[in-house]
Scaffold this active site. Structure first.
Site, PDB file in Angstrom:
ATOM      1  N   GLU A 213     -37.646  -8.543 -18.870  1.00 35.94           N
ATOM      2  CA  GLU A 213     -36.891  -7.748 -19.835  1.00 35.94           C
ATOM      3  C   GLU A 213     -35.461  -8.290 -19.852  1.00 35.94           C
ATOM      4  O   GLU A 213     -34.633  -7.895 -19.052  1.00 35.94           O
ATOM      5  CB  GLU A 213     -36.926  -6.270 -19.432  1.00 35.94           C
ATOM      6  N   CYS A 247     -29.004  -4.348 -23.604  1.00 35.92           N
ATOM      7  CA  CYS A 247     -29.610  -5.582 -24.090  1.00 35.92           C
ATOM      8  C   CYS A 247     -29.906  -5.569 -25.583  1.00 35.92           C
ATOM      9  O   CYS A 247     -30.038  -6.626 -26.196  1.00 35.92           O
ATOM     10  CB  CYS A 247     -30.887  -5.872 -23.315  1.00 35.92           C
TER      11      CYS A 247
END
Length: 474
Positions: A213, A247
């Site tokens: 991730e 992110c």
């Protein structure tokens, strides 16, 4: 924060492997109980978690509750409720040739074993709990390595997890680079992390599957025909959430040159609406997580943007006159800085995005269906979101993840369960079909070969209109 001793790490690894081999994690009811215990942990201790995030990140309670605590409670309880359906075998009898129906063809989700989750600091509740939900749901044991950069949260999580979950199956490790390095040397059955190349190299030594991730630079294409005040509010909401330390934050805008003045003005109006007295005086705005991260972000500011070193505060900053090779467009900013890249047209915008590493998300504000179609078909990213940013994570049924340098694998539920499980094929061949297997038992005869060819190759060749080939040539 007291780190886990290096001597304990292989012991924890061995203990969890023994637990998995014992089979206690396999019953659906046991997994459901652990998932509900996880939800209970957050419900009964929500204030302690929210306070720890405030201390580590200066993040407002509103963001922590809405994005992390509520999201984790909802996902854990939904996973517990849906687990019997998710874990059920898939009957493939209707998908196979009639001759195989009696073989009971099916697939079964089987747990991989013992997982390792390495948690980042920016959304530590969500990014530790969601992979853990996947591991529990799949029937795996799991070690969760928490970040030393968010020490208050890590202390709270380490103390509470062992009280609510079965410590035979789930453990927390506290530490920094040496402890993480030692963990990576051990053999795990699945790894979930936000540290890409280092973990990938370590996992390769053991051929361990991984979920990465990561992040990357998430672009935002803005169509000036869209309501720019709506677009500005939504873009700034995503950029200001956790002070841009996420992110999927909007990393840069791509706009037609002719719209620069209008776009900047809309962003200024949105900022004034969000922070009437300025972001640095607002209790609705986060701070940079540490002095090191503050200094890294501060150096990227080339114009504008007030800062407060004493509180690690940095105002949302919009930068213009950005060239395509600007340093701000090379690496993920991970802070409240928003460069604006100007292009001649939307073709150039899409072309610019296509030439760069695949982002975690592509955003666009437009009602133009042709533009939407072009962006969807000609860009590559983990997700695409029109007329919003960041909000795709709110739909727990939508898998999210990256492509290439922005990551691999998928998270959210039920996708995260599938990361910790593998699909196992299963058949059960009846004794009655033994007579049909005769041609496959040695010694083989010419008649056996002709019969097999007639029932196999001949049909294939005929389907391709190759009847001229004599079957006895094979």
């Amino acid at each position: 924060m007291a780190y886990t001793s290096m001597e304990q790490l292989p012991k924890i690894h061995d203990e969890l492997n023994q637990t998995f081999l014992s089979g206690i994690t396999l019953p659906i009811e046991w997994r459901q109980n652990q998932l509900r215990q996880l939800a209970k942990m957050f419900l009964e201790n929500h204030k302690a978690f929210a306070d720890s995030i405030l201390k580590d990140l200066g993040r407002p309670y509103m963001e922590t509750y809405s994005v992390e605590i509520s999201g984790c409670v909802n996902r854990a309880t939904a996973a517990a409720d849906m687990l019997p359906t998710w874990a059920a075998a898939t009957d493939l009898s209707d998908a196979v040739a009639p001759i195989y129906k009696a073989w009971t063809p099916k697939t079964v989700k089987h747990p991989k074993g013992v997982g390792l989750v390495i948690t980042p600091w920016n959304y530590p509740i969500f990014l530790s709990a969601v992979p853990l939900i996947g591991a529990i749901a799949a029937g795996c044991c799991c070690v969760v390595k928490l970040s030393e950069i968010s020490p208050h949260f890590s202390d709270v999580m380490a103390g509470l997890l062992q009280q609510y979950l079965d410590p035979r199956a789930f453990r927390v490790v506290l530490g920094a680079i040496p402890e993480t390095t030692r963990l990576l040397e051990l053999k795990w059955d699945h790894r979930n992390t936000s540290v890409g190349r280092i973990v990938a190299r370590a996992a390769a030594e053991h051929l361990t599957p991984i979920t990465l991730e990561l992040g990357g630079k998430c672009p935002v294409i803005v169509d000036p025909s869209y309501d720019l005040d709506v677009a500005a509010r939504r873009i700034l909401m995503g950029k200001c959430s956790n002070a841009g330390q996420i992110c999927v934050t909007p990393d840069y805008l791509v706009i037609p040159r002719s719209s620069r003045e209008a776009v900047v003005a809309a962003l200024q109006r949105a900022s004034a609406q969000f922070f009437p007295d300025g972001a640095l005086k607002s209790d609705s705005y986060s701070r940079i997580v540490s002095t090191a991260h503050y200094q890294r972000s501060k150096r990227t500011v080339v114009m504008g943007g007030k800062t407060d070193e004493s509180t690690r505060g940095m105002e949302p900053t919009v930068l213009v006159d950005i060239e395509e090779d600007d340093v701000l467009l090379q690496e993920e900013i991970f802070g409240p800085i928003l460069p604006i890249l100007e292009v001649d047209n939307f073709e150039d915008a899409v072309s610019y995005i296509r030439k760069r590493p695949y982002p975690l998300a592509v955003y666009a504000f437009t009602e133009n269906q042709s533009l939407k179609d072009m962006i969807s078909s000609r860009t590559m990213s983990g997700s695409v979101c029109f007329n919003g940013v960041f909000l795709q994570l709110g739909i727990q049924e939508l898998p999210y993840g990256g492509v290439g340098e922005s990551g691999s694998g998928r998270c959210n539920i039920p996708a995260v369960m599938d990361e910790f499980a593998y699909v196992r094929s299963s058949i059960d061949i009846p004794a009655a079909i033994d007579a049909h297997l005769g041609p496959f038992y040695p010694p083989y005869t010419e008649e056996d070969l002709k019969m097999v060819n007639a029932n196999g190759f001949e049909k294939v060749w005929r389907s391709f209109s190759l009847n001229a080939l004599a079957i006895d040539q094979f």
